[in-house]
Design a protein around this motif. Structure first.
Motif, short mmCIF file in Angstrom:
data_model
loop_
_atom_site.label_atom_id
_atom_site.label_comp_id
_atom_site.label_asym_id
_atom_site.label_seq_id
_atom_site.Cartn_x
_atom_site.Cartn_y
_atom_site.Cartn_z
N GLY A 22 17.39 40.82 -82.10
CA GLY A 22 18.79 40.80 -81.71
C GLY A 22 19.67 41.59 -82.66
O GLY A 22 19.44 41.62 -83.86
N VAL A 23 20.69 42.24 -82.10
CA VAL A 23 21.74 42.88 -82.90
C VAL A 23 23.06 42.50 -82.26
O VAL A 23 23.23 42.59 -81.04
CB VAL A 23 21.55 44.41 -82.98
CG1 VAL A 23 21.57 45.06 -81.61
CG2 VAL A 23 22.60 45.03 -83.88
N HIS A 24 24.00 42.04 -83.08
CA HIS A 24 25.29 41.58 -82.56
C HIS A 24 26.39 42.50 -83.08
O HIS A 24 26.59 42.65 -84.28
CB HIS A 24 25.56 40.14 -83.02
CG HIS A 24 26.51 39.39 -82.13
ND1 HIS A 24 27.73 39.92 -81.74
CD2 HIS A 24 26.43 38.17 -81.56
CE1 HIS A 24 28.35 39.05 -80.96
NE2 HIS A 24 27.58 37.98 -80.83
N LEU A 25 27.10 43.12 -82.13
CA LEU A 25 28.20 44.02 -82.49
C LEU A 25 29.52 43.29 -82.67
O LEU A 25 30.52 43.92 -83.04
CB LEU A 25 28.34 45.12 -81.43
CG LEU A 25 27.10 45.98 -81.18
CD1 LEU A 25 27.38 47.02 -80.10
CD2 LEU A 25 26.64 46.66 -82.46
N ILE A 44 27.76 41.32 -77.74
CA ILE A 44 29.07 41.85 -78.10
C ILE A 44 30.14 40.91 -77.53
O ILE A 44 29.90 40.21 -76.54
CB ILE A 44 29.26 43.28 -77.55
CG1 ILE A 44 30.48 43.95 -78.19
CG2 ILE A 44 29.35 43.29 -76.02
CD1 ILE A 44 30.52 45.45 -78.01
N HIS A 45 31.29 40.87 -78.16
CA HIS A 45 32.38 40.05 -77.63
C HIS A 45 32.90 40.67 -76.32
O HIS A 45 33.03 41.89 -76.20
CB HIS A 45 33.51 39.94 -78.64
CG HIS A 45 33.12 39.13 -79.85
ND1 HIS A 45 33.74 39.26 -81.07
CD2 HIS A 45 32.17 38.18 -80.02
CE1 HIS A 45 33.19 38.43 -81.93
NE2 HIS A 45 32.24 37.75 -81.32
N ARG A 46 33.17 39.80 -75.39
CA ARG A 46 33.53 40.22 -74.03
C ARG A 46 34.71 41.19 -74.01
O ARG A 46 34.75 42.13 -73.21
CB ARG A 46 33.88 38.97 -73.20
CG ARG A 46 34.29 39.26 -71.76
CD ARG A 46 34.90 38.04 -71.11
NE ARG A 46 36.07 37.56 -71.85
CZ ARG A 46 37.27 38.14 -71.80
NH1 ARG A 46 37.46 39.23 -71.09
NH2 ARG A 46 38.28 37.64 -72.48
N GLN A 47 35.68 41.00 -74.91
CA GLN A 47 36.90 41.79 -74.88
C GLN A 47 36.63 43.29 -75.03
O GLN A 47 37.36 44.12 -74.50
CB GLN A 47 37.85 41.33 -76.00
CG GLN A 47 38.40 39.94 -75.80
CD GLN A 47 37.47 38.84 -76.31
OE1 GLN A 47 36.31 39.11 -76.64
NE2 GLN A 47 37.96 37.61 -76.36
N GLU A 81 18.64 44.27 -73.41
CA GLU A 81 19.37 43.27 -72.64
C GLU A 81 20.76 43.16 -73.25
O GLU A 81 20.89 43.04 -74.47
CB GLU A 81 18.66 41.92 -72.71
CG GLU A 81 17.28 41.91 -72.09
CD GLU A 81 16.58 40.57 -72.25
OE1 GLU A 81 17.21 39.64 -72.81
OE2 GLU A 81 15.42 40.45 -71.84
N LEU A 82 21.78 43.20 -72.43
CA LEU A 82 23.16 43.17 -72.90
C LEU A 82 23.78 41.81 -72.57
O LEU A 82 23.73 41.35 -71.42
CB LEU A 82 23.97 44.28 -72.24
CG LEU A 82 25.46 44.35 -72.60
CD1 LEU A 82 25.66 44.61 -74.09
CD2 LEU A 82 26.15 45.43 -71.77
N VAL A 83 24.35 41.16 -73.59
CA VAL A 83 25.00 39.86 -73.41
C VAL A 83 26.41 39.96 -73.98
O VAL A 83 26.58 40.22 -75.18
CB VAL A 83 24.22 38.73 -74.12
CG1 VAL A 83 24.91 37.39 -73.87
CG2 VAL A 83 22.78 38.69 -73.65
N SER A 84 27.42 39.79 -73.13
CA SER A 84 28.80 39.75 -73.61
C SER A 84 29.35 38.34 -73.44
O SER A 84 28.99 37.64 -72.49
CB SER A 84 29.67 40.75 -72.85
OG SER A 84 29.77 40.41 -71.48
#
Length: 387
Positions: A191-194, A225-228, A255-258
């Motif tokens: 995982g990598v979180h922006l 990533i944060h949804r905004q 896989e992209l999760v906002s």
């Protein structure tokens, strides 16, 4: 009422008080003498109060607050939030502390501010705090060496305390042990979180990281990533990045999760879902995020900048070359962590022992400072400036 060390209570104006790092400096048993009482954070009367940090901007760091409340605390301990001030305001606050004989302890978390692309403003504040504090604390040997080299000051090195609660930590780590025993061929999730794409976070890591994870059998890359940042109606929208992220998802690269900002429980479950967490930081100093990941038994890949790699021996590091990732160093680090056979980080029992040691160390630093002030011939003049 005036400050009395003999009361067996040391009253600390902690900046801030209600923050997880500071809360986890307290003994779990509450039986130490003298006891540490951290004043609650005053509610900011004005300013851009942060949703994530309801104590910001910190009221205690004003000279006026020190004048009005000097009888309510024995010493001040600064951690975060001073970026709300300019150097002159900080000097005025420190002068007011000296006037009333209140020692100042400063924990140097950030030698470089991860939220600011230009380090000049932060360094100007550090020049005031580090040179003027009575005692310094930092989290790693590397940071202490940098402080000594740049400012000629010695800092106590006290490691970052746990982030996850002990029961949650043990539950997640036990679940990992069970899963590994039952399914050695399980899918590995990297995982990598922006986050909200703060200044030190770079999406330039995504393409090389996707290539590396694609080479590893039974591995998948998850990008959060944060949804905004992906919302065209938000002021935080980043159109080019949104195209990159959604395009990479459509091509099967990740896989992209906002989502909204994680609650503490959601953060715990996020780390529990990962085998490896990669920090996409181009600069900075220390990280509470990596400590939370280690609490959950998640292997962590960190950049070689700052002092991240000094926080725990289980970490693997990669390099940046200007704005580009050195791909071979990232490949070696990711492969090492994916193949890790043990669960990294400390278990709940070790973390609890560490917390008790940290509580004792802080109590000792505070008591020594106040004892020094008590024996000084002129409290309020040279005593508070002693280093």
């Amino acid at each position: 009422m005036t400050s009395q060390i003999t009361s067996n209570i040391i009253r600390v104006a902690s900046v801030p008080s209600d923050q997880i790092y500071i809360r986890h400096l307290e003994s779990c048993h509450g039986q130490r003498r003298p006891q540490i009482l951290r004043l609650p954070d005053p509610v900011p009367a004005r300013g851009s109060r942060s949703r994530q940090s309801p104590w910001w901007p910190p009221v205690m760091l004003s000279a006026q607050w020190v004048r009005d409340h000097h009888d309510s605390f024995d010493l001040m301990h600064v951690h975060f939030g001073f970026d709300a001030l300019d150097p002159q305001q900080l000097r005025e606050t420190m002068a007011e502390l000296r006037r009333w004989g209140k020692p100042l302890v400063y924990t140097v978390h950030d030698l470089i501010n991860p939220h600011q692309p230009d380090s000049a403003a932060h360094l100007a504040l550090l020049d005031v705090l580090i040179t003027g504090a009575d005692e310094l604390i930092t989290l790693t040997d590397g940071a202490a060496a940098a402080i000594a080299a740049q400012w000629g000051r010695q800092a106590h090195v006290l490691p970052h305390p746990h982030v996850l609660d002990f029961a949650v930590m043990e539950r997640i780590r036990q679940s990992r042990r069970t899963q590994r025993a039952q399914d050695p061929q399980r899918l590995r999730r990297v995982g990598v979180h922006l986050k909200g794409l703060r200044a030190n976070i770079s999406p330039a890591i995504l393409e090389p990281l996707a290539r590396i994870v694609a080479e590893i059998p039974n591995a998948v890359l998850q990008v959060n990533i944060h949804r905004q940042v992906l919302d065209p109606d938000s002021s935080e929208y980043r159109e080019e990045l949104a195209r990159l992220l959604t395009g990479g998802q459509l091509k099967g690269k990740w896989e992209l999760v906002s989502h909204e900002y994680f609650s503490h429980q959601e953060l715990c479950e996020y780390f529990a879902s990962l085998d490896v967490n990669v920090l996409p930081y181009q600069f900075g100093t220390h990280s509470g995020w990596l400590e939370a990941a280690l609490d959950a038994g998640t292997a962590v890949v960190v950049p070689l900048c700052g002092q991240y790699a000094g926080q725990h021996p289980s970490l693997a590091a990669y390099r940046w070359n200007a704005d580009q990732v050195e791909e071979e160093s990232l490949r070696a680090a990711v492969r090492r962590q994916v193949a890790m056979e043990f669960i990294p980080g400390m278990g709940a029992a070790e973390r609890q022992e560490q917390r008790e040691a940290l509580a004792e160390a802080h109590q000792r630093i505070y008591a020594t400072l106040l004892g020094r002030r008590k024996t000084s011939p002129k409290t309020g003049s040279s005593a508070a400036g002693a280093r």
